[in-house]
Scaffold this motif. Structure first.
Motif, PDB file in Angstrom:
ATOM      1  N   ILE A   1      47.042  34.166  48.225  1.00  0.00           N
ATOM      2  CA  ILE A   1      45.635  33.875  47.926  1.00  0.00           C
ATOM      3  C   ILE A   1      45.618  33.283  46.531  1.00  0.00           C
ATOM      4  CG2 ILE A   1      43.352  34.870  47.563  1.00  0.00           C
ATOM      5  CD1 ILE A   1      44.316  37.156  49.492  1.00  0.00           C
TER       6      ILE A   1
ATOM      7  N   GLN B   1      39.719  32.702  54.234  1.00  0.00           N
ATOM      8  CA  GLN B   1      38.322  33.049  53.964  1.00  0.00           C
ATOM      9  C   GLN B   1      37.356  32.218  54.800  1.00  0.00           C
ATOM     10  OE1 GLN B   1      40.534  32.217  51.721  1.00  0.00           O
ATOM     11  NE2 GLN B   1      40.902  34.161  50.685  1.00  0.00           N
TER      12      GLN B   1
ATOM     13  N   ILE C   1      37.200  31.772  42.490  1.00  0.00           N
ATOM     14  CA  ILE C   1      36.907  32.142  43.888  1.00  0.00           C
ATOM     15  C   ILE C   1      38.178  32.098  44.734  1.00  0.00           C
ATOM     16  CG2 ILE C   1      35.658  31.427  45.967  1.00  0.00           C
ATOM     17  CD1 ILE C   1      33.356  30.615  44.094  1.00  0.00           C
TER      18      ILE C   1
ATOM     19  N   HIS D   1      47.831  35.839  44.337  1.00  0.00           N
ATOM     20  CA  HIS D   1      47.846  37.277  44.550  1.00  0.00           C
ATOM     21  C   HIS D   1      47.697  37.545  46.045  1.00  0.00           C
ATOM     22  CE1 HIS D   1      43.368  37.933  45.047  1.00  0.00           C
ATOM     23  NE2 HIS D   1      43.405  36.707  44.584  1.00  0.00           N
TER      24      HIS D   1
ATOM     25  N   ASN E   1      45.381  40.193  47.311  1.00  0.00           N
ATOM     26  CA  ASN E   1      44.259  41.095  47.570  1.00  0.00           C
ATOM     27  C   ASN E   1      43.036  40.282  48.004  1.00  0.00           C
ATOM     28  OD1 ASN E   1      42.076  42.816  47.536  1.00  0.00           O
ATOM     29  ND2 ASN E   1      42.827  43.988  45.792  1.00  0.00           N
ATOM     30  N   PRO E   2      42.703  40.285  49.294  1.00  0.00           N
ATOM     31  CA  PRO E   2      41.618  39.411  49.777  1.00  0.00           C
ATOM     32  C   PRO E   2      40.224  39.834  49.314  1.00  0.00           C
ATOM     33  CG  PRO E   2      42.568  40.677  51.598  1.00  0.00           C
ATOM     34  CD  PRO E   2      43.336  41.052  50.373  1.00  0.00           C
ATOM     35  N   TRP E   3      40.110  41.044  48.784  1.00  0.00           N
ATOM     36  CA  TRP E   3      38.775  41.588  48.521  1.00  0.00           C
ATOM     37  C   TRP E   3      38.349  41.530  47.058  1.00  0.00           C
ATOM     38  CZ3 TRP E   3      42.125  45.091  51.486  1.00  0.00           C
ATOM     39  CH2 TRP E   3      41.996  44.890  52.861  1.00  0.00           C
ATOM     40  N   THR E   4      39.114  40.889  46.212  1.00  0.00           N
ATOM     41  CA  THR E   4      38.713  40.852  44.801  1.00  0.00           C
ATOM     42  C   THR E   4      37.500  39.945  44.610  1.00  0.00           C
ATOM     43  OG1 THR E   4      40.244  39.037  44.359  1.00  0.00           O
ATOM     44  CG2 THR E   4      41.046  41.278  43.971  1.00  0.00           C
ATOM     45  N   THR E   5      36.739  40.227  43.551  1.00  0.00           N
ATOM     46  CA  THR E   5      35.545  39.438  43.236  1.00  0.00           C
ATOM     47  C   THR E   5      35.900  38.385  42.179  1.00  0.00           C
ATOM     48  OG1 THR E   5      34.893  40.869  41.413  1.00  0.00           O
ATOM     49  CG2 THR E   5      34.105  41.479  43.614  1.00  0.00           C
ATOM     50  N   PRO E   6      35.045  37.382  42.007  1.00  0.00           N
ATOM     51  CA  PRO E   6      35.291  36.404  40.927  1.00  0.00           C
ATOM     52  C   PRO E   6      35.405  37.077  39.557  1.00  0.00           C
ATOM     53  CG  PRO E   6      33.659  35.529  42.437  1.00  0.00           C
ATOM     54  CD  PRO E   6      33.919  36.959  42.870  1.00  0.00           C
TER      55      PRO E   6
ATOM     56  N   GLU F   1      36.546  40.115  38.888  1.00  0.00           N
ATOM     57  CA  GLU F   1      37.875  40.739  38.793  1.00  0.00           C
ATOM     58  C   GLU F   1      38.967  39.681  38.612  1.00  0.00           C
ATOM     59  OE1 GLU F   1      37.003  44.708  41.541  1.00  0.00           O
ATOM     60  OE2 GLU F   1      37.570  42.814  42.485  1.00  0.00           O
TER      61      GLU F   1
END
Lengths: 86, 301
Positions: free
Chosen positions: B183, B203, B219, B245, B247-252, B254
């Motif tokens: 990602i 995504q 993003i 990375h 981790n598909p769930w990180t936010t902008p 983070e």
């Protein structure tokens, strides 16, 4: 400084065009958000398969360098909506 | 508010609109791919009817043009399919015509589309910076020269490179059966338009011919795949760095924090100096003194 724009006065037609197109873009954006929400179940499957691949074939670190990710490094899903459009 | 995150957007089934802005004449039609609501800066798909003509003239904003189908006659030159032009503001182009019609991408980077009839450059025009090249015939595909790099099978042609910001416009392609299992996100804006072919991102799903994205910084996008390959045109507004990375769930937010942490590890001296709390670090470029930023930390508090 780089000259990317020569200062000018926006015409009334230009201001109207920007307003009209901005309104259209807002509709497109909302449709994209809905479409991406509709894709949630399929995306969850894609994520599962991604985790399988990076544990077997490997995670692309750089060009053709790959690393197999051990179980204890896999992230856990947080308790919040999975957003992809911001 | 600038441009929102437009991804994915497929324009192929969307009707064209007639261009009504002053100066462009009859026979020009457009679709907006993305638009800055404040400035009018925009990315367009444009259709020129056969027989379209425009007198010599200039744009107030820098403009990029890519001929996706057909051809344009520009003065005594013919811009065939694949031709790319970067036109600095105020540079006058000779008369344009399209005897058989053309379909183009046009990027107005700092203001709405503007056309002022003139057969002379504006006094502030920087003609020496103009780029005019056939992207399909005059440049060879090469590996993406960034580190960490995209996976083997993704190739790039650089069309325009800004030596000050390292922002660039480029063609990119994915070979058949391309896979990249990570990602990515960037600390720059990224834009892309599929000239031909389909790719997939975890995504956003499948992006076919005519697929488009305008993606603000931070993003997540990827993993990536293409079964039969694709060819696209891409742009960034500054240097492109791949933050990879899984981790598909990180936010902008983070992702932004993580990028700053990487900056601290990889360019620690620069990081420490830039964030100095004495309020008197004045970045000054001795090579480009007019590209000066006079930033006090108080300005951001």
């Amino acid at each position: 400084m780089a000259k990317n724009l020569i200062e000018y006065e926006k015409s009334a037609e230009a201001k109207k065009w920007i307003n009209d197109e901005s309104a259209e873009q807002e509709k497109r954006y909302q449709q994209i958000v809905k479409d991406m929400d509709d894709l949630s179940d399929e995306r969850d499957v894609w994520v599962e398969k991604f985790f399988e691949r990076i544990q077997t074939r490997g995670f692309n670190v750089h060009y053709d360098n790959r690393r197999q990710i051990p179980d204890d490094e896999l992230p856990t899903r947080p308790d919040r909506p999975f957003k992809v459009v911001f | 508010m600038g441009r929102p995150h437009i991804e994915p957007y497929v324009e192929t089934d969307v009707p064209f609109r007639r261009m009504t802005l002053p100066g462009f004449g009859k026979g020009m039609h457009y679709k907006v791919l993305s638009l800055d609501s404040d400035t009018g800066a925009c990315s367009l798909v444009v259709k020129f009817e056969s027989g379209y003509s425009l007198p010599p003239g200039m744009s107030y904003t820098e403009m990029e043009l890519y001929v996706a189908e057909g051809s344009l006659q520009v003065g005594d030159k013919t811009f065939e399919t694949g031709h790319y032009v970067w036109l600095p503001p105020g540079v006058s182009l000779p008369a344009i015509s399209s005897p058989n019609g053309a379909r183009c991408l046009m990027f107005y980077n700092y203001g709405e589309p503007s056309f002022v009839e003139s057969d002379e450059d504006h006094p502030r025009a920087e003609r020496h910076k103009m780029v005019s090249v056939n992207a399909l015939e005059d440049i060879v595909w090469g590996p993406a020269n960034v580190s960490p790099s995209v996976a083997p099978g993704c190739f790039v042609k650089v069309l325009k490179f800004d030596p000050l910001t390292h922002g660039f416009t480029f063609m990119y392609c994915m070979t058949p059966n391309f896979w990249q299992d990570n990602i990515s996100y960037h600390d720059c804006m990224e834009e892309g338009y599929h000239v031909w072919g389909t790719s997939w991102m975890m995504q956003f799903g499948y992006l076919p011919t005519g697929g488009y994205f305008w993606r603000p910084p931070w993003i997540n996008h990827g993993a990536f795949q293409s079964t039969y390959g694709c060819i696209a045109i891409g742009r960034t507004d500054s240097q492109l760095h791949n933050y990879f990375h899984f981790n598909p769930w990180t936010t902008p937010e983070e992702n932004q924090e993580r990028a700053a942490a990487q900056l601290y590890r990889q360019k620690r001296n620069l990081y420490e100096w830039v964030r100095a709390q004495d309020g008197h670090n004045h970045p000054h470029d001795f090579e480009h003194p007019h590209y000066h930023e006079h930033v006090h930390h108080d300005d951001h508090d």
